[in-house]
Design a protein around this motif. Structure first.
Motif, PDB file in Angstrom:
ATOM      1  N   SER A  79       0.669  -1.080   0.145  1.00  0.00           N
ATOM      2  CA  SER A  79       0.016  -0.094   0.059  1.00  0.00           C
ATOM      3  C   SER A  79       0.892   1.293   0.042  1.00  0.00           C
ATOM      4  O   SER A  79       0.405   2.224  -0.689  1.00  0.00           O
ATOM      5  CB  SER A  79      -0.926  -0.141   1.101  1.00  0.00           C
ATOM      6  OG  SER A  79      -1.858  -1.084   1.203  1.00  0.00           O
ATOM      7  N   HIS A  81       0.633   4.087  -2.818  1.00  0.00           N
ATOM      8  CA  HIS A  81       0.500   5.613  -2.327  1.00  0.00           C
ATOM      9  C   HIS A  81       1.363   6.409  -2.794  1.00  0.00           C
ATOM     10  O   HIS A  81       1.151   7.695  -3.427  1.00  0.00           O
ATOM     11  CB  HIS A  81       0.236   5.692  -0.792  1.00  0.00           C
ATOM     12  CG  HIS A  81      -0.935   5.160  -0.254  1.00  0.00           C
ATOM     13  ND1 HIS A  81      -1.249   4.513   1.063  1.00  0.00           N
ATOM     14  CD2 HIS A  81      -2.054   4.579  -1.027  1.00  0.00           C
ATOM     15  CE1 HIS A  81      -2.386   3.980   1.256  1.00  0.00           C
ATOM     16  NE2 HIS A  81      -2.828   3.949   0.004  1.00  0.00           N
ATOM     17  N   ASP A  98      -6.613  -0.874  -4.514  1.00  0.00           N
ATOM     18  CA  ASP A  98      -5.791  -1.222  -3.510  1.00  0.00           C
ATOM     19  C   ASP A  98      -6.712  -2.538  -2.875  1.00  0.00           C
ATOM     20  O   ASP A  98      -7.584  -2.161  -2.206  1.00  0.00           O
ATOM     21  CB  ASP A  98      -5.447  -0.417  -2.576  1.00  0.00           C
ATOM     22  CG  ASP A  98      -4.540  -1.003  -1.332  1.00  0.00           C
ATOM     23  OD1 ASP A  98      -4.262  -2.170  -1.392  1.00  0.00           O
ATOM     24  OD2 ASP A  98      -4.088  -0.209  -0.575  1.00  0.00           O
ATOM     25  N   GLU A  99      -6.426  -3.806  -2.992  1.00  0.00           N
ATOM     26  CA  GLU A  99      -7.325  -4.775  -2.712  1.00  0.00           C
ATOM     27  C   GLU A  99      -8.642  -4.610  -2.922  1.00  0.00           C
ATOM     28  O   GLU A  99      -9.524  -4.690  -2.170  1.00  0.00           O
ATOM     29  CB  GLU A  99      -7.298  -4.898  -1.073  1.00  0.00           C
ATOM     30  CG  GLU A  99      -5.711  -5.243  -0.744  1.00  0.00           C
ATOM     31  CD  GLU A  99      -5.378  -6.659  -0.609  1.00  0.00           C
ATOM     32  OE1 GLU A  99      -5.957  -7.536  -1.467  1.00  0.00           O
ATOM     33  OE2 GLU A  99      -4.134  -7.331  -0.474  1.00  0.00           O
TER      34      GLU A  99
HETATM   35  P1  ADP Z   1      -3.742  -3.014   3.495  1.00  0.00           P
HETATM   36  O1  ADP Z   1      -3.845  -4.198   4.313  1.00  0.00           O
HETATM   37  O2  ADP Z   1      -4.348  -2.774   2.250  1.00  0.00           O
HETATM   38  O3  ADP Z   1      -2.194  -2.521   3.188  1.00  0.00           O
HETATM   39  P2  ADP Z   1      -3.542  -1.526   6.052  1.00  0.00           P
HETATM   40  O4  ADP Z   1      -4.845  -2.027   6.849  1.00  0.00           O
HETATM   41  O5  ADP Z   1      -2.370  -2.069   6.117  1.00  0.00           O
HETATM   42  O6  ADP Z   1      -4.319  -1.852   4.492  1.00  0.00           O
HETATM   43  O7  ADP Z   1      -3.812   0.246   5.971  1.00  0.00           O
HETATM   44  C1  ADP Z   1      -4.632   0.805   5.574  1.00  0.00           C
HETATM   45  C2  ADP Z   1      -4.384   2.199   5.808  1.00  0.00           C
HETATM   46  O8  ADP Z   1      -3.800   2.786   7.053  1.00  0.00           O
HETATM   47  C3  ADP Z   1      -3.463   2.690   4.676  1.00  0.00           C
HETATM   48  O9  ADP Z   1      -3.553   3.849   4.260  1.00  0.00           O
HETATM   49  C4  ADP Z   1      -1.853   2.409   5.521  1.00  0.00           C
HETATM   50  O10 ADP Z   1      -0.912   3.526   4.996  1.00  0.00           O
HETATM   51  C5  ADP Z   1      -2.176   2.835   6.961  1.00  0.00           C
HETATM   52  N1  ADP Z   1      -1.461   2.240   8.005  1.00  0.00           N
HETATM   53  C6  ADP Z   1      -0.955   0.995   7.895  1.00  0.00           C
HETATM   54  N2  ADP Z   1      -0.262   0.728   9.055  1.00  0.00           N
HETATM   55  C7  ADP Z   1      -0.276   1.764   9.718  1.00  0.00           C
HETATM   56  C8  ADP Z   1       0.150   1.922  11.131  1.00  0.00           C
HETATM   57  N3  ADP Z   1       0.852   1.107  11.603  1.00  0.00           N
HETATM   58  N4  ADP Z   1      -0.218   3.206  11.755  1.00  0.00           N
HETATM   59  C9  ADP Z   1      -0.931   4.129  10.720  1.00  0.00           C
HETATM   60  N5  ADP Z   1      -1.369   3.719   9.867  1.00  0.00           N
HETATM   61  C10 ADP Z   1      -1.228   2.937   9.070  1.00  0.00           C
END
Ligand code: ADP
Ligand code: ADP
Length: 224
Positions: free
Chosen positions: A43, A47, A164-165
């Motif tokens: 992701s 981005h 994205d997914e």
């Molecule tokens: P995916 O599984 O599709 O990668 P995530 O659930 O990991 O989605 O992330 C969703 C959103 O939250 C994204 O915009 C990502 O940048 C943000 N994100 C992911 N991990 C963190 C984190 N540890 N803290 C803050 N934001 C996060």
């Protein structure tokens, strides 16, 4: 020459880098899948490619433009005119009808209501969800809502669609349908698709695959 190209991207949110030298290239009309385990940086890479997130290092070039060289306003404008987005869920405005949701990017681009809604309706028909035009997203099934989201991503004629997914919240049948519609529509309009997924079944719709692991990317050979 690729339409969109990222070289040696680095991005950290904390001590462990989310991107550690990732890069890839996408050509016009091509469907590229970004695969890899959860937390690998997919992701974050998407981005950065889309100019939503600024990398700490490396470059993203779209056509002749280096994204980081653009001011924030110019980058947002480029996203609006040239890019389309489909996320896992939640991207439709709940208070608007499905038709109004698809018309919204056109309205924001200054297209008059009647013209915008007529083009939006054509896209809903193309995605075979014109039946839900007057419903709100919450009154549709998940598969219908995702097809509405695809219509909204494509209605402006983007050159690159970032997904994205896009099937992450759907069962496999609805996921396949969304992918078929997305890929068909993108091919018809010669848009490139950058698809993040961890499902091989979804990545199978792509022309090429890049795997991200620990913030590093590599292209994978695929036997067809
Ligand atoms: P995916 O599984 O599709 O990668 P995530 O659930 O990991 O989605 O992330 C969703 C959103 O939250 C994204 O915009 C990502 O940048 C943000 N994100 C992911 N991990 C963190 C984190 N540890 N803290 C803050 N934001 C996060
Ligand atoms: P993926 O999409 O492959 O699941 P992400 O790009 O969402 O991976 O995340 C890569 C790493 O960066 C993860 O460790 C995640 O927690 C972290 N991360 C992503 N976005 C953020 C954020 N906005 N703030 C803090 N950490 C983040």
């Amino acid at each position: 020459r690729p339409l969109l190209e990222a070289v040696d991207l680095r991005k950290s949110f904390g001590p462990t880098p989310a991107l550690d030298g990732a890069g890839l290239a996408v050509h016009a009309g091509e469907v590229l899948a970004i695969m890899g385990p959860s937390g690998s940086g997919k992701s974050t890479l998407l981005h950065c490619l889309a100019g939503i997130l600024q990398p700490d290092g490396g470059t993203v070039r779209y056509r002749d433009v280096e994204l980081s060289a653009l001011a924030d306003g110019a980058r947002s404008e480029l996203r609006r005119t040239d890019f389309g987005f489909v996320f896992q869920f939640g991207q439709l405005v709940p208070e608007l009808s499905c038709l109004e949701n698809v018309a919204l990017p056109l309205r924001l681009g200054g297209v008059k209501r009647k013209a915008a809604e007529s083009r939006a309706r054509e896209w809903l028909e193309r995605l075979e969800v014109d039946g839900v035009a007057d419903k709100r997203p919450g009154e549709t099934s998940g598969g219908q809502a995702q097809r509405v989201a695809v219509a909204r991503a494509l209605v402006t004629g983007p050159k690159v669609v970032f997904a994205d997914e896009p099937t992450g919240a759907l069962d496999s049948l609805n996921g396949e349908r969304v992918m078929q519609f997305l890929v068909t529509a993108a091919r018809e309009t010669n848009a490139a698709v950058v698809l993040v997924t961890h499902e091989a079944r979804v990545a199978a719709y792509s022309d090429r695959e890049v795997v991200v692991r620990d913030g590093k990317s590599r292209e994978v050979e695929r036997v067809r």
